[in-house]
Structure formats: structure tokens, C-alpha cells
Design a protein around this motif. Structure first.
Motif, PDB file in Angstrom:
ATOM      1  N   ILE A  92      14.573  -2.505 -41.852  1.00 59.47           N
ATOM      2  CA  ILE A  92      14.631  -1.121 -41.383  1.00 59.47           C
ATOM      3  C   ILE A  92      13.608  -1.021 -40.257  1.00 59.47           C
ATOM      4  CG2 ILE A  92      13.013  -0.377 -43.172  1.00 59.47           C
ATOM      5  CD1 ILE A  92      14.434   2.351 -43.198  1.00 59.47           C
TER       6      ILE A  92
ATOM      7  N   ILE B  47       6.462   0.042 -47.025  1.00 62.59           N
ATOM      8  CA  ILE B  47       7.737   0.544 -47.556  1.00 62.59           C
ATOM      9  C   ILE B  47       8.888  -0.256 -46.953  1.00 62.59           C
ATOM     10  CG2 ILE B  47       9.310   2.526 -47.597  1.00 62.59           C
ATOM     11  CD1 ILE B  47       6.724   4.312 -47.698  1.00 62.59           C
TER      12      ILE B  47
ATOM     13  N   ALA C 113      10.478   3.455 -51.890  1.00 64.93           N
ATOM     14  CA  ALA C 113      11.494   2.623 -51.227  1.00 64.93           C
ATOM     15  C   ALA C 113      12.850   2.780 -51.914  1.00 64.93           C
ATOM     16  CB  ALA C 113      11.053   1.159 -51.227  1.00 64.93           C
ATOM     17  N   HIS C 114      12.852   2.710 -53.251  1.00 62.83           N
ATOM     18  CA  HIS C 114      14.104   2.888 -53.994  1.00 62.83           C
ATOM     19  C   HIS C 114      14.692   4.283 -53.756  1.00 62.83           C
ATOM     20  CE1 HIS C 114      14.649  -0.744 -56.400  1.00 62.83           C
ATOM     21  NE2 HIS C 114      13.324  -0.814 -56.487  1.00 62.83           N
TER      22      HIS C 114
ATOM     23  N   THR D 165       6.967   1.151 -54.084  1.00 63.84           N
ATOM     24  CA  THR D 165       8.248   0.591 -54.540  1.00 63.84           C
ATOM     25  C   THR D 165       9.193   1.717 -54.956  1.00 63.84           C
ATOM     26  OG1 THR D 165       7.206  -1.465 -55.266  1.00 63.84           O
ATOM     27  CG2 THR D 165       9.347  -0.917 -56.256  1.00 63.84           C
TER      28      THR D 165
ATOM     29  N   ILE E 265      20.378   2.012 -45.919  1.00 62.85           N
ATOM     30  CA  ILE E 265      19.405   2.258 -44.850  1.00 62.85           C
ATOM     31  C   ILE E 265      20.038   2.302 -43.469  1.00 62.85           C
ATOM     32  CG2 ILE E 265      17.405   1.403 -46.120  1.00 62.85           C
ATOM     33  CD1 ILE E 265      17.741  -1.237 -44.439  1.00 62.85           C
TER      34      ILE E 265
ATOM     35  N   ILE F  29      16.351   4.522 -50.290  1.00 66.27           N
ATOM     36  CA  ILE F  29      17.648   3.831 -50.295  1.00 66.27           C
ATOM     37  C   ILE F  29      18.696   4.674 -51.015  1.00 66.27           C
ATOM     38  CG2 ILE F  29      18.899   1.816 -51.178  1.00 66.27           C
ATOM     39  CD1 ILE F  29      16.138   0.290 -50.841  1.00 66.27           C
TER      40      ILE F  29
ATOM     41  N   LYS G 141       9.282  -3.515 -48.707  1.00 68.95           N
ATOM     42  CA  LYS G 141       9.893  -3.343 -50.026  1.00 68.95           C
ATOM     43  C   LYS G 141      11.394  -3.075 -49.900  1.00 68.95           C
ATOM     44  CE  LYS G 141       5.648  -2.018 -52.341  1.00 68.95           C
ATOM     45  NZ  LYS G 141       5.549  -3.153 -53.251  1.00 68.95           N
ATOM     46  N   ILE G 142      11.772  -2.279 -48.901  1.00 68.21           N
ATOM     47  CA  ILE G 142      13.200  -2.017 -48.665  1.00 68.21           C
ATOM     48  C   ILE G 142      13.915  -3.317 -48.307  1.00 68.21           C
ATOM     49  CG2 ILE G 142      14.817  -0.933 -47.038  1.00 68.21           C
ATOM     50  CD1 ILE G 142      12.983   1.562 -47.111  1.00 68.21           C
ATOM     51  N   GLU G 143      13.285  -4.149 -47.485  1.00 68.01           N
ATOM     52  CA  GLU G 143      13.897  -5.430 -47.122  1.00 68.01           C
ATOM     53  C   GLU G 143      14.067  -6.318 -48.344  1.00 68.01           C
ATOM     54  OE1 GLU G 143      13.491  -9.091 -43.923  1.00 68.01           O
ATOM     55  OE2 GLU G 143      12.030  -7.461 -43.874  1.00 68.01           O
TER      56      GLU G 143
ATOM     57  N   GLU H 166      17.103  -4.496 -50.286  1.00 68.22           N
ATOM     58  CA  GLU H 166      18.394  -4.439 -49.594  1.00 68.22           C
ATOM     59  C   GLU H 166      18.772  -5.730 -48.870  1.00 68.22           C
ATOM     60  OE1 GLU H 166      20.718  -1.295 -49.002  1.00 68.22           O
ATOM     61  OE2 GLU H 166      19.877  -1.575 -51.001  1.00 68.22           O
TER      62      GLU H 166
END
Length: 180
Positions: free
Chosen positions: A62, A50, A21-22, A18, A31, A25, A53-55, A58
Motif C-alpha cells: 500500500i 501499518i 491494519a486488519h 495489527t 487495499i 483492510i 502489517k497490511i503487506e 494481503e
């Protein structure tokens, strides 16, 4: 080998990913034009986690690819005992030209695996940047390579071994340190 300690359990791995991922970003100001590329085998699963977590953060997906570095290794003859290496191939869903590629692996040690990953990526195109994300950085670099994103730094001696186990491959999520 004798297990000395578990340095990351399932929850700690989740928190580390996590955080990575932050950081991805934040560093890339979103992204846009980014792609995660996992190094076989465990780097692929970390890249997928990852990406999820980005999804969540954000609300956008990705792209995630995978790269096989078998033929790019400088220790190929040692690793394969003079047998033909088993190459699984790479699968990258978008062209990497002018993209921000985040190369993902489980452990950063000497830097040789990452160097092989860089060579393999460069054969596929010309990214605008290549960044490195690793779950564990254990030190002992032989090449001038450093990670942009690190889940946990685990100082080790050269007599120790870091073992990353992921549910997708090993039915458990943990990182352990062993005496060699």
C-alpha cells in the motif's frame, strides 16, 4: 512532568497496529485505491508500520506518504514563538485524487492537528474518502472529529499529557501518561 503510567508497551503497540491494519483492510474491502498518509513526525512511522502489517496480511503493498501540516496549524504563532516555522514538506508518492486516504497520527486530542492535516490533503487533490487512524485517542475534542481506527482509547484529564515514543525517533516503543 511526572510519569504516571505506561499505557502501551512495545508489544501492545504492535498488537494495536495489527488490529488497525486488519480493520483498514476489512472496511475498504482490501487495499485497492488506498494510501496511508502519516502526519509528521510520528504519524509517518506509524503509517509505515501499518503498511508493513497490511503487506504481511494481503501480500500487496500500500503506498505510504507523509504530510507536513506546519503551515496549516491554527496555533502557528504560539508554537513557533514568532520565529519562522521549519517546514519539511510533504511527500506523497501517488496522486490522491479519487483515492481512499487513511490519515495516520499518533494521538488524537483536540482535533486541531487532524483538521490541519485535512486542509493540507485537500490542497493536494480530491480523495474519494479520508479516514483517520490514530494510535491513541485521549478525548477532549474541540472540533467534531473522530477516528475511524483507534489503537487505544485513553481517557485523560486536561492536566495530563500523553507521550508517544517510537524507536525510529526515541529509541523506545511506548506510550506513557504524565502529570503536567
Amino acid at each position: 512532568m511526572n510519569q504516571k503510567a505506561i499505557v502501551l508497551d512495545e508489544q501492545a503497540i504492535g498488537r494495536a497496529l495489527t488490529r488497525i491494519a486488519h480493520q483498514i483492510i476489512e472496511k475498504n474491502k482490501g487495499i485497492d485505491d488506498c494510501i496511508l498518509v502519516g502526519i509528521r513526525t510520528r504519524g509517518i512511522y506509524l503509517a509505515e508500520r501499518i503498511a508493513a502489517k497490511i503487506e504481511d496480511i494481503e501480500g500487496k503493498t500500500i503506498p505510504v506518504g507523509e504530510i507536513d501540516i506546519t503551515l496549516y496549524r491554527d496555533d502557528l504563532t504560539k508554537k513557533t514563538d514568532n520565529q519562522e516555522p521549519f517546514v519539511k514538506g510533504s511527500d506523497i508518492p501517488v496522486r490522491i485524487n479519487n483515492k481512499k486516504v487513511i490519515l495516520v497520527d499518533d494521538v488524537l486530542y483536540t482535533g486541531r492537528t487532524v483538521r490541519a492535516g485535512l486542509d493540507a490533503l485537500m490542497d493536494l487533490g480530491r480523495p474519494s474518502t479520508i479516514q483517520l487512524a490514530v494510535l491513541v485517542d485521549r478525548g477532549h475534542r474541540e472540533l467534531p472529529i473522530r477516528a475511524d481506527y483507534v489503537g487505544k482509547n485513553v481517557p485523560t484529564s486536561s492536566d495530563e499529557k500523553i507521550v508517544v515514543e517510537l524507536v525510529e525517533v526515541d529509541q523506545v516503543d511506548q506510550v506513557s501518561i504524565f502529570d503536567n
